[in-house]
Write an enzyme that holds these catalytic residues in place. Structure first.
Site, PDB file in Angstrom:
ATOM      1  N   HIS A 162     -29.163 -16.766  -4.761  1.00  0.00           N
ATOM      2  CA  HIS A 162     -29.982 -17.441  -3.751  1.00  0.00           C
ATOM      3  C   HIS A 162     -29.486 -17.172  -2.328  1.00  0.00           C
ATOM      4  CE1 HIS A 162     -31.398 -20.612  -6.940  1.00  0.00           C
ATOM      5  NE2 HIS A 162     -31.790 -19.382  -7.203  1.00  0.00           N
ATOM      6  N   HIS A 181     -40.281 -18.162  -7.415  1.00  0.00           N
ATOM      7  CA  HIS A 181     -38.833 -18.234  -7.550  1.00  0.00           C
ATOM      8  C   HIS A 181     -38.288 -16.993  -8.237  1.00  0.00           C
ATOM      9  CE1 HIS A 181     -34.896 -20.070  -7.551  1.00  0.00           C
ATOM     10  NE2 HIS A 181     -34.748 -19.550  -8.763  1.00  0.00           N
ATOM     11  N   ASP A 230     -35.276 -14.670  -6.810  1.00  0.00           N
ATOM     12  CA  ASP A 230     -34.103 -14.222  -7.555  1.00  0.00           C
ATOM     13  C   ASP A 230     -33.997 -12.704  -7.585  1.00  0.00           C
ATOM     14  OD1 ASP A 230     -32.998 -16.654  -8.107  1.00  0.00           O
ATOM     15  OD2 ASP A 230     -33.577 -16.727 -10.212  1.00  0.00           O
ATOM     16  N   HIS A 248     -32.251 -12.191 -14.471  1.00  0.00           N
ATOM     17  CA  HIS A 248     -31.090 -11.570 -13.839  1.00  0.00           C
ATOM     18  C   HIS A 248     -30.612 -10.346 -14.617  1.00  0.00           C
ATOM     19  CE1 HIS A 248     -30.874 -14.941 -11.147  1.00  0.00           C
ATOM     20  NE2 HIS A 248     -30.728 -15.780 -12.138  1.00  0.00           N
TER      21      HIS A 248
END
Length: 320
Positions: A82, A240, A244, A267
């Site tokens: 973030h 979001h 990321d 991720h």
């Protein structure tokens, strides 16, 4: 994308919060860094000397629940995505990120607090031209039914993300962003991390997500949103994921000139695509601002040139 000189922060600014997994209090201070330094985490509060870890793909040691950076002696900084997204999204090239605990504070689950800290510190121009990693050809990674791709994109950086959750309240969402400081601030910086209550309960029992709460996460059960204040955007979950991805791909070390597309990613996939790009030296090159600006105009002016055309929750499964 602004083709210009490198930037750093004018002064320092500090935020205070808790780690989403540890639940421990942590202070994070962003500050200036020299030309070509990139983003450097400085881990304090350890026995002995402070330890530095560059925010690069080579420093990633885990991607299961968040992006974790470390060195040969082990993990140093977790949930780095973030603050990295805020720095890259707001057009900062070089910065130090001093942190006195093992996790970047989760704040409200978005990058908004880090954007506010950047505003407080101020951004200043440095004397060197900005450099980019220009994507020259498509690079793709598939992980089961998850897919990620980086491809050429002359106009800067573009993120295209699609999620598809079995949870019917989240469902299938898409979001795309042409990255600019204004667009990042307005469109994705306030989008919060999210997850399903069943996943949170499992993580709690395993000793994770100790700092997770309705104040820093969007939480769903099988039939409804559980946060009383509602969503900030109808497609906040997809936004979001874009946030990321921008943070994970900031680990390239330089801004990317390219487009990133992912389907049901997180991720782990973001990192795998970046590693695949960097491993193929025919797929990218480093260019300076002046050259990047010229090449960005070449297709329209000459009819040839570049053929073109960056998320997982802080807790929960790595795929959507």
């Amino acid at each position: 994308m602004k083709f210009s000189r490198q930037t750093t922060l004018r002064s320092q600014a500090t935020v205070y919060g808790v780690g989403v997994h540890s639940g421990l209090p942590v202070n994070l201070t962003i500050g200036p860094a020299p030309i070509d330094a990139g983003f450097i985490f400085i881990r304090t509060g350890l026995e002995g000397a402070d330890r530095e870890v560059p925010a690069t793909a080579e420093s990633v040691i885990a991607t299961e629940l968040a992006t974790v950076l470390g060195d040969g002696e082990g993990a140093l900084v977790s949930t780095a995505e973030h603050v990295l997204a805020a720095l890259r999204g707001m057009g900062v090239d070089n910065a130090t990120i001093e942190i006195d605990g093992p996790e970047v504070p989760i704040m409200d689950g978005s990058a908004a607090a880090f954007v506010a800290a950047i505003d407080q510190a101020g951004i200043v121009t440095q004397q060197a031209m900005r450099r980019f990693i220009q994507v020259l050809k498509p690079v793709q990674v598939a992980m089961g039914d998850c897919f990620g791709e980086l491809r050429p994109h002359a106009a800067g950086f573009r993120a295209e993300v699609e999620i598809d959750f079995a949870n019917p309240v989240i469902g299938r969402q898409k979001y795309a962003l042409e990255l600019s400081p204004e667009g990042f601030r307005r469109e994705v910086s306030r989008a919060r991390t999210f997850g399903c209550m069943s996943d949170v309960a499992k993580l709690w029992s395993a000793g994770f997500a100790r700092g997770a709460s309705f104040e820093n996460s969007v939480v769903f059960d099988e039939t409804r949103l559980l946060n009383s204040e509602g969503l900030r955007f109808a497609d906040e979950c997809a936004r979001h994921k874009v946030l990321d991805a921008i943070g994970d791909l900031a680990l390239a070390g330089l801004p990317l000139l390219g487009a990133y597309r992912s389907y049901r990613g997180g991720h782990k996939l973001n990192h795998a695509v970046l590693i695949a790009l960097l491993a193929d030296r025919t797929a990218w090159r480093v260019v300076e601002s002046s050259e990047a600006a010229r090449r960005s105009r070449a297709p329209a002016e000459a009819g040839h040139g570049i053929v073109g055309g960056m998320v997982a929750p802080a807790y929960g499964p790595d795929v959507s």
